[in-house]
Design a protein around this motif. Structure first.
Motif, PDB file in Angstrom:
ATOM      1  N   THR A 112     -17.399  -1.426  41.887  1.00  0.00           N
ATOM      2  CA  THR A 112     -18.161  -0.190  41.691  1.00  0.00           C
ATOM      3  C   THR A 112     -17.399   0.711  40.737  1.00  0.00           C
ATOM      4  OG1 THR A 112     -19.010  -0.387  43.954  1.00  0.00           O
ATOM      5  CG2 THR A 112     -19.187   1.768  42.902  1.00  0.00           C
ATOM      6  N   SER A 113     -18.121   1.315  39.796  1.00  0.00           N
ATOM      7  CA  SER A 113     -17.471   2.171  38.817  1.00  0.00           C
ATOM      8  C   SER A 113     -18.446   3.235  38.337  1.00  0.00           C
ATOM      9  CB  SER A 113     -16.967   1.335  37.627  1.00  0.00           C
ATOM     10  OG  SER A 113     -16.194   2.117  36.739  1.00  0.00           O
ATOM     11  N   THR A 149     -13.618  -2.058  45.159  1.00  0.00           N
ATOM     12  CA  THR A 149     -14.319  -2.532  46.349  1.00  0.00           C
ATOM     13  C   THR A 149     -13.559  -2.032  47.570  1.00  0.00           C
ATOM     14  OG1 THR A 149     -13.087  -4.624  46.324  1.00  0.00           O
ATOM     15  CG2 THR A 149     -15.244  -4.607  45.236  1.00  0.00           C
ATOM     16  N   GLY A 150     -14.182  -2.157  48.740  1.00  0.00           N
ATOM     17  CA  GLY A 150     -13.518  -1.731  49.964  1.00  0.00           C
ATOM     18  C   GLY A 150     -14.384  -0.803  50.777  1.00  0.00           C
ATOM     19  N   ALA A 151     -13.756   0.100  51.514  1.00  0.00           N
ATOM     20  CA  ALA A 151     -14.482   1.004  52.411  1.00  0.00           C
ATOM     21  C   ALA A 151     -13.972   2.423  52.249  1.00  0.00           C
ATOM     22  CB  ALA A 151     -14.323   0.550  53.860  1.00  0.00           C
ATOM     23  N   GLY A 181     -27.558   1.383  45.757  1.00  0.00           N
ATOM     24  CA  GLY A 181     -26.249   1.006  45.259  1.00  0.00           C
ATOM     25  C   GLY A 181     -25.499   2.235  44.777  1.00  0.00           C
ATOM     26  N   THR A 182     -24.294   2.015  44.263  1.00  0.00           N
ATOM     27  CA  THR A 182     -23.419   3.117  43.866  1.00  0.00           C
ATOM     28  C   THR A 182     -22.926   2.910  42.446  1.00  0.00           C
ATOM     29  OG1 THR A 182     -22.664   3.272  46.172  1.00  0.00           O
ATOM     30  CG2 THR A 182     -21.366   4.441  44.508  1.00  0.00           C
ATOM     31  N   GLY A 183     -22.905   3.997  41.662  1.00  0.00           N
ATOM     32  CA  GLY A 183     -22.378   3.908  40.301  1.00  0.00           C
ATOM     33  C   GLY A 183     -23.374   3.297  39.336  1.00  0.00           C
ATOM     34  N   HIS A 184     -22.831   2.648  38.296  1.00  0.00           N
ATOM     35  CA  HIS A 184     -23.722   2.100  37.271  1.00  0.00           C
ATOM     36  C   HIS A 184     -23.753   0.575  37.322  1.00  0.00           C
ATOM     37  CE1 HIS A 184     -20.379   1.856  33.927  1.00  0.00           C
ATOM     38  NE2 HIS A 184     -19.930   1.513  35.103  1.00  0.00           N
ATOM     39  N   GLY A 229     -21.805  -2.382  42.313  1.00  0.00           N
ATOM     40  CA  GLY A 229     -22.073  -1.246  43.184  1.00  0.00           C
ATOM     41  C   GLY A 229     -22.865  -1.538  44.438  1.00  0.00           C
ATOM     42  N   GLN A 230     -22.884  -2.801  44.911  1.00  0.00           N
ATOM     43  CA  GLN A 230     -23.587  -3.114  46.154  1.00  0.00           C
ATOM     44  C   GLN A 230     -22.909  -2.392  47.320  1.00  0.00           C
ATOM     45  OE1 GLN A 230     -26.325  -5.592  47.082  1.00  0.00           O
ATOM     46  NE2 GLN A 230     -26.837  -4.720  45.090  1.00  0.00           N
TER      47      GLN A 230
END
Length: 373
Positions: free
Chosen positions: A165-166, A235-237, A267-270, A277-278
């Motif tokens: 994710t970015s 990635t991570g939490a 999702g998150t980011g682009h 970004g899942q």
């Protein structure tokens, strides 16, 4: 294209029912190769294209909007979740294994199309001559925006980032879950599709003042990013909480929790339509899947070449120069991996002659860089 047989149609219909007012849907497809098969590292481009082709066959206008629309994209797709092994310059999938593929829809229009599409679903996903049989499809989420806004919630929001994710920040990638970036990502989708838009500047100022990171467990990796370029993502939490003063603005307090629940859909980011970004709700210490070696190698090569070409084009500067550098780097790196210019042109949506020219210019620029060292 292959369509479903009656037994598969019945299997789909028995599980895929949602109410007529549903505005957000998440689906998971169970896929299986018919034989051991190899796919190219940037295969998520193929998944993206296959999905849009499915839409185009039924609703060309909707497909054009999903591909070219200026607003936020009302869908996400994941990479394949399962055993992928680097094999030379490709990834190897095994007939003995199954793979899960997640697709979400964020707008009522696309949800309506999905319901129609699944009445006569395809039997396989074809990734450039690598057919993956669709064994089953299940609903993972189905809800309305109003239900997200009015549902119960815990005191904190814990999120798992399953794929790198970015964010984009000042022309660069930001591989950190800063609260303003994370919730800006969700708010953009909320404002486009919920029918309940919120002033972005005011809400993000509230986020900056009141949203806290209460704990995190993160790692980073270089990955391929859609049709061109590479990014460093995390990635991570992460767990987000609120300051004691946050509740003094109840409309933002309520929206904060709704946006957290929106995360698994949008999702998150682009690059969320290319597998990045899942996101899932909940805290988990379970390790996220590692990026296959061949994908990491190609992402690193694209990043290194992009830096070289950007440095050479500093005099021209600007966004255009950065875009050309990323395109040159992607084309040259993929050629080095043995892919044909025709396939690269098709994946990137660039005319073949343009790709051929860019490949020549990129090789020349790389030689000139070596000579100057």
């Amino acid at each position: 294209m292959p369509r479903s047989n009656p037994s598969i149609i019945n299997n789909y219909e028995s599980h895929l029912n949602w109410s007529a007012n549903t505005e957000l849907v998440g689906l998971v497809f169970e896929l299986a190769p018919k034989a051991d098969v190899s796919i190219y590292p940037q295969y998520t481009i193929g998944l993206h294209a296959w999905f849009l082709d499915q839409v185009r066959a039924v609703d060309p206008e909707l497909s054009a909007y999903l591909h070219d629309g200026e607003s936020e994209k009302p869908f996400t797709i994941s990479a394949l979740d399962g055993k992928l092994v680097s094999s030379g310059k490709q990834l190897h999938l095994f007939a003995s294994n199954t793979y899960h593929w997640y697709v979400t829809a964020l707008s009522k229009r696309l949800v309506t199309w999905l319901a129609q599409w699944l009445k006569n679903p395809p039997t396989e996903v074809n990734l450039r001559n690598a057919p993956l049989q669709i064994k089953s499809c299940q609903i993972t989420h189905a809800v309305t925006y109003a239900e997200l806004l009015n549902s119960d919630h815990e005191d904190t929001i814990a999120l798992q980032f399953l794929s790198p994710t970015s964010f984009r920040r000042k022309g660069h990638h930001l591989p950190l879950p800063m609260p303003t970036n994370v919730f800006h990502s969700y708010l953009r989708r909320w404002n486009d599709f919920s029918g309940m838009p919120v002033d972005q500047e005011t809400f993000l100022a509230w986020v900056d003042d009141h949203v806290l990171i209460t704990r995190h467990l993160l790692t980073s990796a270089k990955v391929l990013a859609g049709k061109k370029g590479a990014v460093t993502g995390f990635t991570g939490a992460v767990e987000f909480g609120l300051s004691k003063e946050a509740a003094k603005q109840p409309e933002f307090y309520k929206l904060f929790y709704a946006l957290g629940k929106l995360a698994p859909y949008c999702g998150t980011g682009h690059k969320t339509t290319f597998g990045l970004g899942q996101t899932r709700l909940g805290w988990s210490l379970q390790a996220t899947p590692e990026v296959p070696n061949v994908e990491s190698f190609l992402a690193k090569r694209i990043e290194d070449l992009t830096d070289i070409f950007k440095a050479q084009r500093k005099r021209t500067g600007g966004v255009r120069a950065e875009e050309i550098a990323a395109k040159w780097a992607t084309i040259l790196a993929r050629r080095e991996m043995g892919e044909s210019l025709q396939v690269i042109a098709q994946d990137m949506g660039i005319p073949y002659e343009t790709v051929k020219t860019y490949a020549k210019l990129a090789r020349r620029a790389l030689v000139n860089n070596s000579d100057s060292v």
